[in-house]
Design a protein around this motif. Structure first.
Motif, PDB file in Angstrom:
ATOM      1  N   CYS A 121       1.192  -7.034   5.415  1.00  0.00           N
ATOM      2  CA  CYS A 121       0.971  -5.910   4.500  1.00  0.00           C
ATOM      3  C   CYS A 121       1.983  -4.813   4.804  1.00  0.00           C
ATOM      4  CB  CYS A 121      -0.448  -5.367   4.667  1.00  0.00           C
ATOM      5  SG  CYS A 121      -0.808  -3.892   3.675  1.00  0.00           S
ATOM      6  N   VAL A 122       2.621  -4.280   3.758  1.00  0.00           N
ATOM      7  CA  VAL A 122       3.589  -3.193   3.911  1.00  0.00           C
ATOM      8  C   VAL A 122       2.964  -1.891   3.434  1.00  0.00           C
ATOM      9  CG1 VAL A 122       5.822  -2.264   3.190  1.00  0.00           C
ATOM     10  CG2 VAL A 122       5.572  -4.724   3.617  1.00  0.00           C
ATOM     11  N   VAL A 123       2.936  -0.895   4.314  1.00  0.00           N
ATOM     12  CA  VAL A 123       2.481   0.445   3.977  1.00  0.00           C
ATOM     13  C   VAL A 123       3.717   1.314   3.784  1.00  0.00           C
ATOM     14  CG1 VAL A 123       1.135   2.441   4.720  1.00  0.00           C
ATOM     15  CG2 VAL A 123       0.385   0.125   5.343  1.00  0.00           C
ATOM     16  N   LEU A 124       3.857   1.888   2.596  1.00  0.00           N
ATOM     17  CA  LEU A 124       5.051   2.649   2.238  1.00  0.00           C
ATOM     18  C   LEU A 124       4.777   4.141   2.314  1.00  0.00           C
ATOM     19  CD1 LEU A 124       6.056   0.484  -0.838  1.00  0.00           C
ATOM     20  CD2 LEU A 124       7.337   0.634   1.308  1.00  0.00           C
ATOM     21  N   MET A 125       5.674   4.851   3.004  1.00  0.00           N
ATOM     22  CA  MET A 125       5.606   6.307   3.145  1.00  0.00           C
ATOM     23  C   MET A 125       6.839   6.879   2.467  1.00  0.00           C
ATOM     24  SD  MET A 125       5.325   8.430   6.730  1.00  0.00           S
ATOM     25  CE  MET A 125       4.909  10.183   6.756  1.00  0.00           C
ATOM     26  N   PRO A 126       6.705   7.487   1.282  1.00  0.00           N
ATOM     27  CA  PRO A 126       7.886   7.913   0.521  1.00  0.00           C
ATOM     28  C   PRO A 126       8.770   8.927   1.232  1.00  0.00           C
ATOM     29  CG  PRO A 126       5.940   7.906  -0.864  1.00  0.00           C
ATOM     30  CD  PRO A 126       5.469   7.711   0.537  1.00  0.00           C
ATOM     31  N   LYS A 127       8.163   9.810   2.049  1.00  0.00           N
ATOM     32  CA  LYS A 127       8.937  10.827   2.752  1.00  0.00           C
ATOM     33  C   LYS A 127       8.387  10.974   4.163  1.00  0.00           C
ATOM     34  CE  LYS A 127      10.726  15.547   2.381  1.00  0.00           C
ATOM     35  NZ  LYS A 127      10.724  16.801   1.588  1.00  0.00           N
ATOM     36  N   VAL A 134       0.848  -1.184   0.000  1.00  0.00           N
ATOM     37  CA  VAL A 134       0.000   0.000   0.000  1.00  0.00           C
ATOM     38  C   VAL A 134       0.886   1.237   0.000  1.00  0.00           C
ATOM     39  CG1 VAL A 134      -1.738   1.331   1.281  1.00  0.00           C
ATOM     40  CG2 VAL A 134      -1.842  -1.180   1.283  1.00  0.00           C
ATOM     41  N   ASP A 135       0.541   2.231  -0.840  1.00  0.00           N
ATOM     42  CA  ASP A 135       1.149   3.552  -0.709  1.00  0.00           C
ATOM     43  C   ASP A 135       0.039   4.592  -0.801  1.00  0.00           C
ATOM     44  OD1 ASP A 135       0.590   3.996  -3.428  1.00  0.00           O
ATOM     45  OD2 ASP A 135       2.643   3.557  -4.082  1.00  0.00           O
ATOM     46  N   ALA A 136       0.375   5.846  -0.969  1.00  0.00           N
ATOM     47  CA  ALA A 136      -0.629   6.914  -0.914  1.00  0.00           C
ATOM     48  C   ALA A 136      -1.601   6.861  -2.090  1.00  0.00           C
ATOM     49  CB  ALA A 136       0.061   8.277  -0.878  1.00  0.00           C
ATOM     50  N   THR A 137      -1.215   6.190  -3.175  1.00  0.00           N
ATOM     51  CA  THR A 137      -2.043   6.220  -4.381  1.00  0.00           C
ATOM     52  C   THR A 137      -2.491   4.847  -4.865  1.00  0.00           C
ATOM     53  OG1 THR A 137      -0.107   6.136  -5.854  1.00  0.00           O
ATOM     54  CG2 THR A 137      -0.870   8.316  -5.158  1.00  0.00           C
ATOM     55  N   ARG A 138      -1.979   3.781  -4.262  1.00  0.00           N
ATOM     56  CA  ARG A 138      -2.233   2.461  -4.843  1.00  0.00           C
ATOM     57  C   ARG A 138      -2.185   1.369  -3.782  1.00  0.00           C
ATOM     58  NH1 ARG A 138       1.655  -0.264  -9.520  1.00  0.00           N
ATOM     59  NH2 ARG A 138       0.223  -1.919 -10.180  1.00  0.00           N
ATOM     60  N   GLU A 139      -3.003   0.327  -3.985  1.00  0.00           N
ATOM     61  CA  GLU A 139      -2.964  -0.865  -3.151  1.00  0.00           C
ATOM     62  C   GLU A 139      -2.880  -2.085  -4.055  1.00  0.00           C
ATOM     63  OE1 GLU A 139      -6.264  -3.199  -0.588  1.00  0.00           O
ATOM     64  OE2 GLU A 139      -5.686  -1.236   0.258  1.00  0.00           O
ATOM     65  N   LEU A 140      -2.034  -3.042  -3.682  1.00  0.00           N
ATOM     66  CA  LEU A 140      -1.831  -4.239  -4.487  1.00  0.00           C
ATOM     67  C   LEU A 140      -2.095  -5.463  -3.617  1.00  0.00           C
ATOM     68  CD1 LEU A 140      -0.910  -4.348  -7.474  1.00  0.00           C
ATOM     69  CD2 LEU A 140       1.377  -4.923  -6.658  1.00  0.00           C
ATOM     70  N   SER A 141      -2.997  -6.322  -4.060  1.00  0.00           N
ATOM     71  CA  SER A 141      -3.288  -7.549  -3.340  1.00  0.00           C
ATOM     72  C   SER A 141      -2.199  -8.580  -3.601  1.00  0.00           C
ATOM     73  CB  SER A 141      -4.637  -8.108  -3.785  1.00  0.00           C
ATOM     74  OG  SER A 141      -4.540  -8.589  -5.126  1.00  0.00           O
ATOM     75  N   TRP A 142      -2.236  -9.683  -2.828  1.00  0.00           N
ATOM     76  CA  TRP A 142      -1.238 -10.729  -3.022  1.00  0.00           C
ATOM     77  C   TRP A 142      -1.358 -11.353  -4.411  1.00  0.00           C
ATOM     78  CZ3 TRP A 142       3.009 -11.480  -0.454  1.00  0.00           C
ATOM     79  CH2 TRP A 142       3.099 -10.974   0.835  1.00  0.00           C
ATOM     80  N   GLY A 143      -2.588 -11.560  -4.872  1.00  0.00           N
ATOM     81  CA  GLY A 143      -2.758 -12.127  -6.202  1.00  0.00           C
ATOM     82  C   GLY A 143      -2.230 -11.206  -7.279  1.00  0.00           C
ATOM     83  N   ALA A 144      -2.519  -9.908  -7.154  1.00  0.00           N
ATOM     84  CA  ALA A 144      -2.050  -8.935  -8.145  1.00  0.00           C
ATOM     85  C   ALA A 144      -0.542  -8.765  -8.082  1.00  0.00           C
ATOM     86  CB  ALA A 144      -2.747  -7.598  -7.922  1.00  0.00           C
ATOM     87  N   LEU A 145       0.024  -8.804  -6.871  1.00  0.00           N
ATOM     88  CA  LEU A 145       1.474  -8.697  -6.739  1.00  0.00           C
ATOM     89  C   LEU A 145       2.169  -9.872  -7.405  1.00  0.00           C
ATOM     90  CD1 LEU A 145       4.121  -7.572  -5.595  1.00  0.00           C
ATOM     91  CD2 LEU A 145       3.594  -8.742  -3.430  1.00  0.00           C
ATOM     92  N   ASP A 146       1.684 -11.069  -7.164  1.00  0.00           N
ATOM     93  CA  ASP A 146       2.289 -12.257  -7.756  1.00  0.00           C
ATOM     94  C   ASP A 146       2.251 -12.189  -9.276  1.00  0.00           C
ATOM     95  OD1 ASP A 146       3.378 -14.994  -7.492  1.00  0.00           O
ATOM     96  OD2 ASP A 146       1.469 -15.584  -8.386  1.00  0.00           O
ATOM     97  N   ALA A 147       1.112 -11.765  -9.831  1.00  0.00           N
ATOM     98  CA  ALA A 147       0.985 -11.657 -11.291  1.00  0.00           C
ATOM     99  C   ALA A 147       1.914 -10.583 -11.846  1.00  0.00           C
ATOM    100  CB  ALA A 147      -0.463 -11.352 -11.657  1.00  0.00           C
ATOM    101  N   LEU A 148       2.035  -9.444 -11.136  1.00  0.00           N
ATOM    102  CA  LEU A 148       2.917  -8.378 -11.592  1.00  0.00           C
ATOM    103  C   LEU A 148       4.377  -8.806 -11.535  1.00  0.00           C
ATOM    104  CD1 LEU A 148       3.388  -5.513 -12.567  1.00  0.00           C
ATOM    105  CD2 LEU A 148       3.144  -4.714 -10.196  1.00  0.00           C
TER     106      LEU A 148
END
Length: 514
Positions: free
Chosen positions: A232-238, A33-47
């Motif tokens: 789940c990892v939540v990313l904060m760019p700054k 997860v970041d400020a603009t997007r969330e990726l599920s485990w299924g979507a992450l694996d496919a990506l």
């Protein structure tokens, strides 16, 4: 035993394979997860499959490298993981580097493709002639479009065979001058970090908030265990204190990694005690000295355990202080972790007697393969005991107390740690010596309320030179990365030296304190 638990129980496994297992068992749960997007485990694996296939399509083989210079994001994290699935090593580079330093690191890593974002575009443009393909992670004009580069949906990469010593990533530890020092960490070293995570409550319900950058080993030692255990990892760019606290409360965060200066800013925030942080299970810290009084304040006011890691990006032994379990040992960095052999040696390379101080050296399953393409520097970083056992030298001086806790005294090397970033005085000294006004120079680290430590330069001018200190300071800042900027620059008639000509940096620190 479930397939996931069975995979975690193995002496060696691949993190990318664990993502596949998580996607099979819980495809709809959020992974990134970041400020603009969330990726599920299924979507992450496919990506990850599409990324790995794209790299193989472009001719990259297991053991080749890519470089990433960008702010933390879901796409960055997925790219890192996708490269690992192809057996491709990742060289994550700091956007705060100078263009010249960045160009040297890209060349040293022998990166086949450079991935960037808009914020790094100007720096990247100044870093070389564009011979290496560049791909923009955010659709900016910094490179070819990432989505267009990706292989089609449903793509599956060819399987690769990897060993524990196969390169996982290359972490660069310095420098604006000279040859960069790339620390090659193997898949086995990262797996050792993952297995250690079982002790700290990582699992499918973990939510980890990371506000330190993905190019830093500090971040990765928490990022990968979270992924491996299905959290789940939540990313904060700054990082900013108010923003961090809002995210922590909103996402019901359980785990985090922060450097001491971030803890300092959070605890000093006037609204800290109004936020609900009761979900926290474990808070980690590393990369810089952590003041005992600050640890005590965190323990008093912030729910959950506080764990300090002491070690090096190069690996070797690790000491761990579980501060919530040992409140009388906050002045230490803890005891050797399970599987870590920590010893102290003198200048002649001999182990010191119990209770005496010496340079800290360590051995464990988590050790770098070596410095990339620099065997001599690798040998300099190694120490072998009489039985031939390999250790990594830290350059730090310490002593074990009567309970086996390590107390650090000073860094044998003069590295400065500012805001969690390593600054090498020799790099800054070399830059300053490039100015015509400078006859001699020494850079030391001094205490800083904001950064923990900050660099100060003492300069001897050539006779007759009238360059102002402010002009030389601004010139220096134009030559170095943002994290390497000097706090002050002072002119001095002569540097204090010992009888054998060594600059007495302790005297300079004392002079600055007056």
């Amino acid at each position: 035993m479930s397939p996931i638990l069975a995979a975690m129980d193995r002496d060696f496994n691949l993190i990318a394979d664990l993502v596949r297992l998580q996607a099979q068992h819980r495809p709809e749960r959020p992974a990134l997860v970041d400020a603009t997007r969330e990726l599920s485990w299924g979507a992450l694996d496919a990506l990850m499959d599409r990324i790995a296939t794209s790299l193989q399509r472009d001719g990259l083989q297991a053991g080749d490298a890519i470089a990433i210079c960008a702010a933390s994001s879901v796409t960055y994290a997925a790219l890192f993981l996708g490269a690992l699935r192809a057996g491709v090593a990742v060289a994550p580079l700091a956007p705060g580097s100078t263009a010249a330093s960045l160009a040297r690191m890209i060349d040293d890593a022998e990166a086949r493709i450079l991935f960037v974002d808009a914020a790094a575009a100007e720096l990247i443009a100044a870093a070389g002639d564009g011979a290496i393909p560049r791909i923009a992670l955010d659709g900016s004009a910094a490179g070819a479009d990432f989505d267009a580069w990706l292989a089609p949906a449903e793509a599956r990469p060819a399987a690769v065979a990897l060993q524990s010593t196969s390169p996982f990533n290359i972490i660069y530890s310095s420098g604006t001058t000279g040859e960069p020092k790339g620390i090659v960490q193997g898949h086995g070293m990262r797996w050792a970090h993952v297995r250690r995570g079982a002790k700290y409550g990582y699992g499918p319900d973990t939510v980890t908030l990371l506000s330190t950058p993905l190019y830093a080993n500090t971040t990765l030692v928490v990022f990968f265990p979270t992924i491996a255990y299905g959290g789940c990892v939540v990313l904060m760019p700054k990082f900013d204190a108010a923003g961090y606290l809002k995210l922590a409360q909103h996402h019901r965060v359980t785990h985090t990694m922060l450097v001491p200066v971030q803890y300092q800013r959070l605890m000093a925030h006037p609204d800290f005690d109004t936020f609900d942080l009761s979900s926290f299970h474990a808070k980690f810290s590393t990369s810089a000295p952590f003041n005992a009084a600050l640890k005590a304040d965190v323990l008093k006011r912030w729910p959950g355990g506080l764990i300090e890691f002491y070690g090096m990006t190069e690996g070797g032994g690790t000491c761990i202080l579980e501060a919530h379990l040992h409140p009388t040992k906050l002045h230490t960095v803890g005891r050797p972790a399970e599987g870590s052999d920590i010893r102290l040696i003198d200048d002649a390379g001999r182990e010191v007697a119990r209770g005496e101080a010496g340079e800290v050296v360590g051995h464990s399953a988590g050790m770098m393969v070596g410095y990339h393409r620099q065997p001599e520097r690798t040998r300099e970083a190694e120490w072998f005991d009489p039985d031939g056992k390999r250790f990594i030298r830290t350059g730090d001086v310490g002593r074990f107390d009567e309970d086996g806790f390590l107390v650090l005294f000073d860094r044998k090397k003069d590295m400065i740690i500012s805001g969690g970033f390593n600054i090498y005085p020799s790099d800054l000294e070399a830059v300053l010596r490039g100015h015509a006004a400078v006859a001699d120079v020494a850079v030391v680290g001094v205490p800083s309320v904001q950064w923990g430590e900050t660099p100060v330069a003492f300069v001897v001018r050539h006779a007759g030179d009238d360059t102002s200190a402010e002009a030389l300071l601004q010139w220096t800042h134009a030559q170095v990365g943002k994290t390497q900027r000097l706090a002050r620059l002072q002119y001095i008639d002569e540097l204090p030296r010992s009888a054998i000509g060594k600059v007495l940096k302790r005297e300079l620190r004392e002079r600055d304190a007056r």
